[in-house]
Scaffold this motif. Sequence first.
Motif, PDB file in Angstrom:
ATOM      1  N   ARG A 124       0.819  -1.214   0.000  1.00 59.04           N
ATOM      2  CA  ARG A 124       0.000   0.000   0.000  1.00 59.04           C
ATOM      3  C   ARG A 124       0.853   1.264   0.000  1.00 59.04           C
ATOM      4  O   ARG A 124       0.580   2.223  -0.726  1.00 59.04           O
ATOM      5  CB  ARG A 124      -0.929  -0.029   1.215  1.00 59.04           C
ATOM      6  CG  ARG A 124      -1.887   1.149   1.303  1.00 59.04           C
ATOM      7  CD  ARG A 124      -3.038   0.841   2.241  1.00 59.04           C
ATOM      8  NE  ARG A 124      -2.580   0.434   3.559  1.00 59.04           N
ATOM      9  CZ  ARG A 124      -2.755   1.154   4.678  1.00 59.04           C
ATOM     10  NH1 ARG A 124      -3.373   2.311   4.607  1.00 59.04           N
ATOM     11  NH2 ARG A 124      -2.347   0.716   5.837  1.00 59.04           N
TER      12      ARG A 124
ATOM     13  N   GLN B  47      -9.585   2.158   2.823  1.00 55.77           N
ATOM     14  CA  GLN B  47      -8.148   2.439   2.769  1.00 55.77           C
ATOM     15  C   GLN B  47      -7.580   3.000   4.070  1.00 55.77           C
ATOM     16  O   GLN B  47      -6.391   2.897   4.309  1.00 55.77           O
ATOM     17  CB  GLN B  47      -7.862   3.428   1.635  1.00 55.77           C
ATOM     18  CG  GLN B  47      -8.238   2.916   0.254  1.00 55.77           C
ATOM     19  CD  GLN B  47      -7.331   1.806  -0.236  1.00 55.77           C
ATOM     20  OE1 GLN B  47      -6.180   1.694   0.194  1.00 55.77           O
ATOM     21  NE2 GLN B  47      -7.825   0.973  -1.129  1.00 55.77           N
TER      22      GLN B  47
ATOM     23  N   THR C 226      -7.804  -2.386   4.551  1.00 57.68           N
ATOM     24  CA  THR C 226      -6.360  -2.435   4.331  1.00 57.68           C
ATOM     25  C   THR C 226      -5.613  -1.742   5.470  1.00 57.68           C
ATOM     26  O   THR C 226      -4.394  -1.624   5.420  1.00 57.68           O
ATOM     27  CB  THR C 226      -5.989  -1.773   2.992  1.00 57.68           C
ATOM     28  OG1 THR C 226      -6.343  -0.380   3.048  1.00 57.68           O
ATOM     29  CG2 THR C 226      -6.720  -2.433   1.842  1.00 57.68           C
TER      30      THR C 226
END
Length: 317
Positions: free
Chosen positions: A3, A106, A146
């Motif tokens: 990420r 996210q 995530t």
Amino acid sequence: MNRSQYYALLKAIKEDPANLAKFRARFKNVYPFSDAIFKILMVNEHDPTRLIKFLNAMMGFEGRDRIKDYHFEREELPGILNNKTTIFDIIGTNQNDEPILIEVQQTDSDFFMDRLLYYTSRVITNQVKKSESYELPHIYVLSILTCNQFELEPETYFHHVNLTKNGEPYYPKLDFYFIEVEKFLANDAHIPETEKERSQRAEMLRFFGDIIYERASHKQFFDEDFCKKLSKDVSLEHYEDELFLKQVDGMTDLLYEKETAFRKGEKAGIAAGIARGTAAGALNKAREMAKEMLASEEPIDKIVRYTSLSEAEIRKL
């Protein structure tokens, strides 16, 4: 590509689209859990089998409960990605006309559940037309996280939430499933091979870990055909700068928001928590931010100022 490295790619492409070539030289795969990439990988109007396998594994559906068919809502099909009209990345129904809503989250948020309930309610209200009865279908919400959203449960990456009354199931037609991907991968790396979880969910997450960290896939494929095809589709060479430029503002703003939060006082809170020795969650947030800033090639002294970590600890990261 993880990420943080994906953030760095977006930042570099924003500065100059030609920088994509540099990342193609360094990385084999794109980060599969960005909103747009995940949608492209999983949505195929003519062949929903990939998403069906993913859903069955993530939500632990087996036997008679397994999803056999999935119908995508028309407005959710990708193609050239437009601005999102809902919070969900994918909306569709199974063979029983039961809505299944999928999102990729996210960042962590203090209002995570408030936001999810708000947008889920919008979908629920669309299930009943004027003059119809209030009978609702079963609705499933799958949220792929995530980030480390549930820090007080460091050993638990899978969370199934539904409505209960006095501790007993009460309303059986609304289910939330939360999967913390990075928490699973971090914990799984330290578990002896003979003690690892062997569910379809765990095996699929390990496969995605192999994609993210660009390592040879483990031998125990849960579905060899699924792995081969997805490994091909996630290759960075398939994606052009146009797609990344559509995500640049939203994705790179995530890092800016974290930096702003530190400037407004979160830094002081983390520093105090670290000093007390009781804020493991705060320390993890500081380390996560430091990693993202390192991936974006920010100077060490700036990272020290924003995170309150020592220079030595930052260099270890």
